[in-house]
Design a protein around this motif. Structure first.
Motif, PDB file in Angstrom:
ATOM      1  N   LEU A 124       2.614 121.486 -54.965  1.00  0.00           N
ATOM      2  CA  LEU A 124       1.368 122.114 -54.519  1.00  0.00           C
ATOM      3  C   LEU A 124       0.668 121.242 -53.483  1.00  0.00           C
ATOM      4  N   HIS A 125       0.693 119.947 -53.719  1.00  0.00           N
ATOM      5  CA  HIS A 125       0.058 119.005 -52.783  1.00  0.00           C
ATOM      6  C   HIS A 125       0.717 119.096 -51.407  1.00  0.00           C
ATOM      7  N   ARG A 126       2.040 119.132 -51.391  1.00  0.00           N
ATOM      8  CA  ARG A 126       2.755 119.206 -50.108  1.00  0.00           C
ATOM      9  C   ARG A 126       2.461 120.514 -49.373  1.00  0.00           C
ATOM     10  N   GLN A 127       2.235 121.585 -50.137  1.00  0.00           N
ATOM     11  CA  GLN A 127       1.949 122.884 -49.521  1.00  0.00           C
ATOM     12  C   GLN A 127       0.498 123.018 -49.065  1.00  0.00           C
ATOM     13  N   GLY A 128      -0.328 122.023 -49.375  1.00  0.00           N
ATOM     14  CA  GLY A 128      -1.736 122.098 -48.991  1.00  0.00           C
ATOM     15  C   GLY A 128      -2.568 122.974 -49.896  1.00  0.00           C
ATOM     16  N   VAL A 129      -2.098 123.205 -51.117  1.00  0.00           N
ATOM     17  CA  VAL A 129      -2.854 124.034 -52.061  1.00  0.00           C
ATOM     18  C   VAL A 129      -4.114 123.283 -52.493  1.00  0.00           C
ATOM     19  N   ARG A 130      -5.212 123.973 -52.530  1.00  0.00           N
ATOM     20  CA  ARG A 130      -6.480 123.368 -52.918  1.00  0.00           C
ATOM     21  C   ARG A 130      -6.597 123.385 -54.447  1.00  0.00           C
ATOM     22  N   LEU A 131      -6.606 122.211 -55.023  1.00  0.00           N
ATOM     23  CA  LEU A 131      -6.741 122.061 -56.468  1.00  0.00           C
ATOM     24  C   LEU A 131      -8.188 121.717 -56.805  1.00  0.00           C
ATOM     25  N   ALA A 132      -8.687 122.257 -57.920  1.00  0.00           N
ATOM     26  CA  ALA A 132     -10.073 121.988 -58.316  1.00  0.00           C
ATOM     27  C   ALA A 132     -10.267 120.486 -58.530  1.00  0.00           C
ATOM     28  N   ASN A 133      -9.510 119.907 -59.447  1.00  0.00           N
ATOM     29  CA  ASN A 133      -9.413 118.457 -59.497  1.00  0.00           C
ATOM     30  C   ASN A 133      -8.282 118.069 -58.554  1.00  0.00           C
ATOM     31  N   PRO A 134      -8.562 117.237 -57.573  1.00  0.00           N
ATOM     32  CA  PRO A 134      -7.543 116.942 -56.551  1.00  0.00           C
ATOM     33  C   PRO A 134      -6.286 116.303 -57.126  1.00  0.00           C
ATOM     34  N   HIS A 135      -5.237 116.372 -56.334  1.00  0.00           N
ATOM     35  CA  HIS A 135      -3.924 115.858 -56.717  1.00  0.00           C
ATOM     36  C   HIS A 135      -4.010 114.434 -57.258  1.00  0.00           C
ATOM     37  N   ALA A 136      -4.713 113.541 -56.571  1.00  0.00           N
ATOM     38  CA  ALA A 136      -4.787 112.139 -56.993  1.00  0.00           C
ATOM     39  C   ALA A 136      -5.452 111.992 -58.357  1.00  0.00           C
ATOM     40  N   VAL A 137      -6.432 112.821 -58.638  1.00  0.00           N
ATOM     41  CA  VAL A 137      -7.116 112.779 -59.936  1.00  0.00           C
ATOM     42  C   VAL A 137      -6.176 113.235 -61.044  1.00  0.00           C
ATOM     43  N   ILE A 138      -5.440 114.294 -60.801  1.00  0.00           N
ATOM     44  CA  ILE A 138      -4.504 114.801 -61.800  1.00  0.00           C
ATOM     45  C   ILE A 138      -3.405 113.784 -62.075  1.00  0.00           C
ATOM     46  N   VAL A 139      -2.831 113.225 -61.026  1.00  0.00           N
ATOM     47  CA  VAL A 139      -1.723 112.283 -61.201  1.00  0.00           C
ATOM     48  C   VAL A 139      -2.183 111.038 -61.957  1.00  0.00           C
ATOM     49  N   SER A 140      -3.333 110.508 -61.604  1.00  0.00           N
ATOM     50  CA  SER A 140      -3.809 109.301 -62.292  1.00  0.00           C
ATOM     51  C   SER A 140      -4.116 109.579 -63.754  1.00  0.00           C
ATOM     52  N   GLY A 141      -4.525 110.805 -64.061  1.00  0.00           N
ATOM     53  CA  GLY A 141      -4.867 111.154 -65.443  1.00  0.00           C
ATOM     54  C   GLY A 141      -3.670 111.408 -66.328  1.00  0.00           C
ATOM     55  N   MET A 142      -2.473 111.421 -65.758  1.00  0.00           N
ATOM     56  CA  MET A 142      -1.278 111.683 -66.552  1.00  0.00           C
ATOM     57  C   MET A 142      -0.845 110.478 -67.386  1.00  0.00           C
ATOM     58  N   SER A 143      -1.406 109.305 -67.111  1.00  0.00           N
ATOM     59  CA  SER A 143      -1.060 108.101 -67.864  1.00  0.00           C
ATOM     60  C   SER A 143      -2.326 107.326 -68.183  1.00  0.00           C
ATOM     61  N   LYS A 144      -2.434 106.876 -69.435  1.00  0.00           N
ATOM     62  CA  LYS A 144      -3.616 106.125 -69.841  1.00  0.00           C
ATOM     63  C   LYS A 144      -3.625 104.698 -69.311  1.00  0.00           C
ATOM     64  N   GLU A 145      -2.725 104.409 -68.390  1.00  0.00           N
ATOM     65  CA  GLU A 145      -2.748 103.103 -67.734  1.00  0.00           C
ATOM     66  C   GLU A 145      -4.004 102.925 -66.884  1.00  0.00           C
ATOM     67  N   TYR A 146      -4.760 104.000 -66.664  1.00  0.00           N
ATOM     68  CA  TYR A 146      -6.030 103.858 -65.946  1.00  0.00           C
ATOM     69  C   TYR A 146      -7.076 103.125 -66.777  1.00  0.00           C
ATOM     70  N   LEU A 147      -6.948 103.109 -68.108  1.00  0.00           N
ATOM     71  CA  LEU A 147      -8.008 102.565 -68.953  1.00  0.00           C
ATOM     72  C   LEU A 147      -8.291 101.085 -68.695  1.00  0.00           C
ATOM     73  N   PRO A 148      -7.282 100.212 -68.644  1.00  0.00           N
ATOM     74  CA  PRO A 148      -7.600  98.817 -68.312  1.00  0.00           C
ATOM     75  C   PRO A 148      -8.257  98.677 -66.938  1.00  0.00           C
ATOM     76  N   LEU A 149      -7.904  99.543 -65.987  1.00  0.00           N
ATOM     77  CA  LEU A 149      -8.522  99.485 -64.663  1.00  0.00           C
ATOM     78  C   LEU A 149      -9.997  99.863 -64.739  1.00  0.00           C
ATOM     79  N   VAL A 150     -10.302 100.897 -65.517  1.00  0.00           N
ATOM     80  CA  VAL A 150     -11.695 101.314 -65.678  1.00  0.00           C
ATOM     81  C   VAL A 150     -12.504 100.196 -66.339  1.00  0.00           C
ATOM     82  N   GLU A 151     -11.893  99.523 -67.312  1.00  0.00           N
ATOM     83  CA  GLU A 151     -12.576  98.402 -67.962  1.00  0.00           C
ATOM     84  C   GLU A 151     -12.852  97.283 -66.953  1.00  0.00           C
TER      85      GLU A 151
END
Length: 309
Positions: A76-103
């Motif tokens: 969808l990203h490659r096709q230019g589809v407009r996502l409500a939560n953008p591609h980068a937000v969705i991809v980062s949310g797929m793994s809880k590895e963001y939690l130490p970064l948020v801390e």
């Protein structure tokens, strides 16, 4: 406006249900939008570029086929589809590895240890239980895949050997795991969910612990009920966590849900996780919020200056 609301061909468990999408669809259609509910994993032949915006609502089969879901989102990203939560937000949310970064960016969090295949499991298990006892008064942790939803693959563990065995099983399956202290206040006070829409606190819910000692089986958001947002320290903790999260993503989401537990000693809110792929918003408890979110989706679709992502 033509808006797609994305679900799954089947959910991971019989108790999983999407109560948000029918409420949201009604609000969108009341405001003159055309909507379609489509399963991401049963969408051959769908032209996603035909929609003004695609809102990912309940793609929860993704947790059982992550690579396929990532391919779909990337397509969808490659096709230019407009996502409500953008591609980068969705991809980062797929793994809880963001939690130490948020801390690292200043949020008060439940400490999260990410355990990758090949790491020293015995040392991690001993340290995780010792830290949980020292910081929260009980040698109990939750271990789960770092990419998971609900309680898929999750367990409450109190014995070092049990934890080591579970981590070894994840490693053997080439699955990265994460370990968090089990904070006992979830058993008495529940888990608080704060739904953010357009960067502002919209509403709050409370739900019971799924992995509470003695509970048989699991439920999807058990006993969810309307909550409320306190002023003072609570509001400070919520905004601090959200601001820290925004520093970890290159674009702002339309909506996320921040899940918190209370520290058993200080009473401060501790961030447990951030649901940003497809956060359940509990519109059946806060119907006015569904109309608010519908307006946000319409605004996203109408913004000609928005770079599709």
């Amino acid at each position: 406006m033509n808006i797609a609301l994305v679900t799954s061909s089947a959910f991971p468990g019989s108790d999983w249900s999407d109560r948000d999408t029918p409420v949201l669809r009604a609000c969108l259609e009341e405001q003159g939008c055309t909507t379609q509910i489509l399963a991401w994993d049963d969408s051959d032949g769908v032209d996603w570029t035909a929609f003004d915006v695609v809102a990912v609502q309940s793609p929860w089969s993704m947790w059982l086929k992550l690579a396929q879901f990532r391919d779909w989102v990337d397509s969808l990203h490659r096709q230019g589809v407009r996502l409500a939560n953008p591609h980068a937000v969705i991809v980062s949310g797929m793994s809880k590895e963001y939690l130490p970064l948020v801390e690292q960016h200043g949020a008060r969090t439940i400490p999260t240890t990410v355990v990758r295949p090949g790491e020293r499991i015995g040392a991690v298990a001993a340290e995780a239980l010792a830290n949980a006892e020292r910081e929260f008064g009980e040698a109990a942790v939750v271990v789960k895949p770092v990419s998971s939803g609900g309680t898929l693959g999750a367990a409450r563990v109190t014995e070092e050997q049990d934890l080591a065995d579970r981590l070894a099983a994840f490693a053997e399956a080439d699955v990265t795991a994460c370990v968090q202290p089990y904070v006992s206040t979830i058993d008495s006070l529940g888990e608080s969910g704060i739904i953010m829409i357009d960067g502002e606190v919209s509403h709050a819910i409370t739900k019971d612990a799924i992995l509470a000692p003695g509970r048989v089986g699991t439920q999807f958001h058990p006993n969810a009920r309307a909550g409320h947002v306190e002023h003072g320290d609570d509001l400070t903790d919520i905004h601090t966590a959200y601001d820290a999260y925004l520093k970890t993503v290159p674009v702002h989401p339309v909506s996320v849900r921040l899940d918190f537990l209370r520290h058993p000693v200080t009473g401060r809110l501790l961030l447990l996780e951030i649901e940003s792929v497809a956060p359940v918003k509990f519109f059946h408890l806060h119907p006015e919020a569904a109309a608010r979110y519908a307006r946000s989706l319409i605004a996203v679709a109408a913004r000609s200056d928005l770079i599709r992502s």
